[in-house]
Design a protein around this motif. Sequence first.
Motif, PDB file in Angstrom:
ATOM      1  N   ASP A  51       0.827  -1.214   0.000  1.00  0.00           N
ATOM      2  CA  ASP A  51       0.000   0.000   0.000  1.00  0.00           C
ATOM      3  C   ASP A  51       0.861   1.264   0.000  1.00  0.00           C
ATOM      4  O   ASP A  51       0.473   2.292  -0.568  1.00  0.00           O
ATOM      5  N   GLY A  52       2.039   1.199   0.653  1.00  0.00           N
ATOM      6  CA  GLY A  52       2.898   2.381   0.738  1.00  0.00           C
ATOM      7  C   GLY A  52       3.922   2.495  -0.376  1.00  0.00           C
ATOM      8  O   GLY A  52       4.724   3.430  -0.399  1.00  0.00           O
ATOM      9  N   MET A  53       3.903   1.548  -1.277  1.00  0.00           N
ATOM     10  CA  MET A  53       4.907   1.506  -2.355  1.00  0.00           C
ATOM     11  C   MET A  53       4.620   2.600  -3.388  1.00  0.00           C
ATOM     12  O   MET A  53       3.509   2.701  -3.899  1.00  0.00           O
ATOM     13  N   PRO A  54       5.644   3.422  -3.734  1.00  0.00           N
ATOM     14  CA  PRO A  54       5.386   4.546  -4.647  1.00  0.00           C
ATOM     15  C   PRO A  54       5.104   4.140  -6.099  1.00  0.00           C
ATOM     16  O   PRO A  54       4.182   4.653  -6.718  1.00  0.00           O
ATOM     17  N   GLY A  55       5.871   3.257  -6.660  1.00  0.00           N
ATOM     18  CA  GLY A  55       5.681   2.869  -8.065  1.00  0.00           C
ATOM     19  C   GLY A  55       5.575   1.364  -8.193  1.00  0.00           C
ATOM     20  O   GLY A  55       6.579   0.651  -8.179  1.00  0.00           O
ATOM     21  N   LYS A  56       4.360   0.872  -8.323  1.00  0.00           N
ATOM     22  CA  LYS A  56       4.135  -0.576  -8.332  1.00  0.00           C
ATOM     23  C   LYS A  56       4.316  -1.122  -9.743  1.00  0.00           C
ATOM     24  O   LYS A  56       3.734  -0.611 -10.703  1.00  0.00           O
ATOM     25  N   SER A  57       5.108  -2.195  -9.858  1.00  0.00           N
ATOM     26  CA  SER A  57       5.275  -2.884 -11.144  1.00  0.00           C
ATOM     27  C   SER A  57       4.334  -4.087 -11.205  1.00  0.00           C
ATOM     28  O   SER A  57       3.656  -4.414 -10.225  1.00  0.00           O
ATOM     29  N   VAL A  58       4.304  -4.768 -12.345  1.00  0.00           N
ATOM     30  CA  VAL A  58       3.514  -5.993 -12.478  1.00  0.00           C
ATOM     31  C   VAL A  58       3.980  -7.021 -11.458  1.00  0.00           C
ATOM     32  O   VAL A  58       3.170  -7.748 -10.865  1.00  0.00           O
ATOM     33  N   VAL A  59       5.295  -7.077 -11.229  1.00  0.00           N
ATOM     34  CA  VAL A  59       5.855  -8.025 -10.249  1.00  0.00           C
ATOM     35  C   VAL A  59       5.326  -7.710  -8.841  1.00  0.00           C
ATOM     36  O   VAL A  59       5.025  -8.625  -8.069  1.00  0.00           O
ATOM     37  N   SER A  60       5.196  -6.421  -8.522  1.00  0.00           N
ATOM     38  CA  SER A  60       4.676  -6.019  -7.204  1.00  0.00           C
ATOM     39  C   SER A  60       3.257  -6.541  -7.004  1.00  0.00           C
ATOM     40  O   SER A  60       2.930  -7.131  -5.964  1.00  0.00           O
ATOM     41  N   TRP A  61       2.408  -6.276  -8.007  1.00  0.00           N
ATOM     42  CA  TRP A  61       1.022  -6.741  -7.938  1.00  0.00           C
ATOM     43  C   TRP A  61       0.955  -8.271  -7.836  1.00  0.00           C
ATOM     44  O   TRP A  61       0.187  -8.826  -7.048  1.00  0.00           O
ATOM     45  N   THR A  62       1.773  -8.942  -8.632  1.00  0.00           N
ATOM     46  CA  THR A  62       1.765 -10.418  -8.640  1.00  0.00           C
ATOM     47  C   THR A  62       2.235 -10.975  -7.305  1.00  0.00           C
ATOM     48  O   THR A  62       1.680 -11.950  -6.795  1.00  0.00           O
ATOM     49  N   LEU A  80      -7.529  -7.935  -6.172  1.00  0.00           N
ATOM     50  CA  LEU A  80      -6.276  -7.377  -6.701  1.00  0.00           C
ATOM     51  C   LEU A  80      -6.106  -7.699  -8.185  1.00  0.00           C
ATOM     52  O   LEU A  80      -5.666  -6.857  -8.969  1.00  0.00           O
ATOM     53  N   PHE A  81      -6.470  -8.927  -8.546  1.00  0.00           N
ATOM     54  CA  PHE A  81      -6.360  -9.359  -9.952  1.00  0.00           C
ATOM     55  C   PHE A  81      -7.189  -8.445 -10.855  1.00  0.00           C
ATOM     56  O   PHE A  81      -6.744  -8.036 -11.933  1.00  0.00           O
ATOM     57  N   ARG A  82      -8.402  -8.109 -10.382  1.00  0.00           N
ATOM     58  CA  ARG A  82      -9.283  -7.237 -11.178  1.00  0.00           C
ATOM     59  C   ARG A  82      -8.766  -5.795 -11.236  1.00  0.00           C
ATOM     60  O   ARG A  82      -8.939  -5.095 -12.235  1.00  0.00           O
ATOM     61  N   GLU A  83      -8.115  -5.349 -10.150  1.00  0.00           N
ATOM     62  CA  GLU A  83      -7.641  -3.955 -10.076  1.00  0.00           C
ATOM     63  C   GLU A  83      -6.345  -3.716 -10.842  1.00  0.00           C
ATOM     64  O   GLU A  83      -5.989  -2.569 -11.109  1.00  0.00           O
ATOM     65  N   ASP A  88       0.020  -9.426 -17.331  1.00  0.00           N
ATOM     66  CA  ASP A  88       0.724 -10.248 -18.330  1.00  0.00           C
ATOM     67  C   ASP A  88       0.379 -11.716 -18.104  1.00  0.00           C
ATOM     68  O   ASP A  88      -0.366 -12.069 -17.180  1.00  0.00           O
ATOM     69  N   VAL A  89       0.941 -12.593 -18.920  1.00  0.00           N
ATOM     70  CA  VAL A  89       0.594 -14.018 -18.853  1.00  0.00           C
ATOM     71  C   VAL A  89       1.003 -14.629 -17.522  1.00  0.00           C
ATOM     72  O   VAL A  89       0.335 -15.536 -17.001  1.00  0.00           O
ATOM     73  N   ALA A  90       2.095 -14.104 -16.923  1.00  0.00           N
ATOM     74  CA  ALA A  90       2.552 -14.620 -15.626  1.00  0.00           C
ATOM     75  C   ALA A  90       1.511 -14.367 -14.532  1.00  0.00           C
ATOM     76  O   ALA A  90       1.325 -15.188 -13.627  1.00  0.00           O
ATOM     77  N   VAL A  91       0.824 -13.220 -14.608  1.00  0.00           N
ATOM     78  CA  VAL A  91      -0.222 -12.897 -13.628  1.00  0.00           C
ATOM     79  C   VAL A  91      -1.371 -13.892 -13.747  1.00  0.00           C
ATOM     80  O   VAL A  91      -1.870 -14.433 -12.750  1.00  0.00           O
ATOM     81  N   TRP A  92      -1.809 -14.132 -14.977  1.00  0.00           N
ATOM     82  CA  TRP A  92      -2.898 -15.095 -15.209  1.00  0.00           C
ATOM     83  C   TRP A  92      -2.497 -16.480 -14.713  1.00  0.00           C
ATOM     84  O   TRP A  92      -3.290 -17.166 -14.055  1.00  0.00           O
ATOM     85  N   ASN A  93      -1.256 -16.887 -15.011  1.00  0.00           N
ATOM     86  CA  ASN A  93      -0.778 -18.207 -14.565  1.00  0.00           C
ATOM     87  C   ASN A  93      -0.771 -18.314 -13.048  1.00  0.00           C
ATOM     88  O   ASN A  93      -1.138 -19.348 -12.479  1.00  0.00           O
ATOM     89  N   SER A  94      -0.354 -17.228 -12.374  1.00  0.00           N
ATOM     90  CA  SER A  94      -0.319 -17.234 -10.908  1.00  0.00           C
ATOM     91  C   SER A  94      -1.712 -17.387 -10.322  1.00  0.00           C
ATOM     92  O   SER A  94      -1.910 -18.105  -9.339  1.00  0.00           O
ATOM     93  N   PRO A 116      -6.262 -14.384 -22.401  1.00  0.00           N
ATOM     94  CA  PRO A 116      -6.080 -13.867 -23.766  1.00  0.00           C
ATOM     95  C   PRO A 116      -4.883 -14.482 -24.487  1.00  0.00           C
ATOM     96  O   PRO A 116      -4.850 -14.567 -25.712  1.00  0.00           O
ATOM     97  N   CYS A 117      -3.907 -14.902 -23.698  1.00  0.00           N
ATOM     98  CA  CYS A 117      -2.704 -15.504 -24.285  1.00  0.00           C
ATOM     99  C   CYS A 117      -2.197 -16.582 -23.326  1.00  0.00           C
ATOM    100  O   CYS A 117      -2.027 -16.328 -22.140  1.00  0.00           O
ATOM    101  N   LYS A 118      -1.965 -17.765 -23.857  1.00  0.00           N
ATOM    102  CA  LYS A 118      -1.494 -18.881 -23.023  1.00  0.00           C
ATOM    103  C   LYS A 118      -0.089 -19.278 -23.467  1.00  0.00           C
ATOM    104  O   LYS A 118       0.198 -19.363 -24.663  1.00  0.00           O
ATOM    105  N   ASN A 119       0.789 -19.551 -22.499  1.00  0.00           N
ATOM    106  CA  ASN A 119       2.085 -20.146 -22.820  1.00  0.00           C
ATOM    107  C   ASN A 119       2.142 -21.560 -22.254  1.00  0.00           C
ATOM    108  O   ASN A 119       1.167 -22.046 -21.663  1.00  0.00           O
ATOM    109  N   VAL A 120       3.272 -22.229 -22.388  1.00  0.00           N
ATOM    110  CA  VAL A 120       3.371 -23.624 -21.953  1.00  0.00           C
ATOM    111  C   VAL A 120       3.190 -23.745 -20.436  1.00  0.00           C
ATOM    112  O   VAL A 120       2.660 -24.754 -19.939  1.00  0.00           O
TER     113      VAL A 120
END
Length: 503
Positions: A51-62, A80-83, A88-94, A116-120
Amino acid sequence: MMITGYSRQHRLDDALKLFYEMPVKDTVCWNSMMKGCLDCGDLSKAKELFDGMPGKSVVSWTTIMNGFLQFGEVQMAESLFREMPVRDVAVWNSMVHGYFSNGRVEDAKNLFKLMPCKNVISWDSMIAGLDQNGRTDEALLLFWEMMGSGVQPTLTTFVSVVTACANLLRLHLGVQIHGQIVKLGYCFDEFVTASLITLYANCKQMENSYKVFKESLHKNVVVWTALLTGYGLNCDHEEALKVFRDMMKLGVLPNQSSFTSALNSCCGLEDLDRGKEIHTTAIKLGFENDVFVGNSLIVLHTKCGNISDGVAIFKRICDKNIVSWNSTIVGCAQHGCGMWALTLFNQMIRAGVDPDEITFTGLLAACSHSGMLQKARRFFEFFSQHKSVEVKLEHYACMVDVLGRCGKLEEAEELIRNMPVQANKMVWLTLLSACQMHSNLDVAERAAKSIDDLEPDCSDAFVMLSNLYASANRWSDVARIREKMKHSGTVKQPGSSWVTLKD
């Protein structure tokens, strides 16, 4: 990074102190600190950092989403997933993996379809998740769908699929996939090798299991343990213990599963001395208080009649699970220590551990072997009303045994006839055995008739009824039973005893 190092050693306070003292913190530092909090079991602190993090990346959210999933907070993870501003595909996989980890199979399947996109990795997560949640048929169907869509399987894919074949005993399909593995050059991977060994062992093909083991170039502890477990599964316990000795001689240190399988083989042989030797090795390697090794030791000691040591081992286990409690309760019950079993049950309830079907069986067995009829009645009534525990046929058989041992034969017969499911042969044989104990011919004849309706040529029923007639001097009935056995070709099953000879 020192933050990660402190976290791995569960020194969370030191990691946080270092983090707060840093004059400049980039996104990597914030993510590492969040992950450290989660690894140390502090979800609320991780959420505070997020919550206090200034710049959240995709990795932060994941990372924080995975944290909520790890702690079973599925709704928060979904929110969180909806927000997330970017997924990216890693988020969906998680998220798919998290649903499976929390037993939400249908949610995982629906989310996979929406990707929307699936990997192995997406396909691998689905196949492994379905198999681990008991939907192994669906896992194999999805594998063929994956192959048809042109996605190249990886080592992880093949490990999951071979494991699925092993669980379903699909030998023919497993052999086909083994051929694919060889063709693609994956046969020398240790984890693929271990899964193939397990496949053949589960399908009673130990020669092929050993062949796969011999052809393996790199035999790590996972490969050795797969072979050791395979021999134990096929009741070749001497060979299993030989494998355990060989791995030790070659300097391959056993893991938790190795010790558990070796101790299970000692239990199969009822060889307490060898079990104690393996226990000593486990202590030297730091497994003294391990719950899975401890559970196997409890079963070994109690099966060999060494109840006191079994209970002592139980007390030393720090993080007891339901298997620890059940193993000790059942062990005490089987050897006539009924009050010990009931005391353990009381401690189990006070510790907040919910009983299951095995606990119920153990308690009824304890009452049966110790002649505690009223307690058995109360337990049966309690669990019949306890909706989280399903009352099964084996529980009715146990209750019939309690009533029969206490001479309540008519009550036992009434219980059988009023059961919500049809009684099988074993339930009626339990009653017939009690009739023999109490010389009650009337109930015995009705029980024998019910067995005859289910299995006309049951030798056990013939022999018990014949013995009852003989004890009542009804020799004409004895002759009639023996003639019936001769006419139907029914032969009395020979008895057997297990004798351990020591040097």
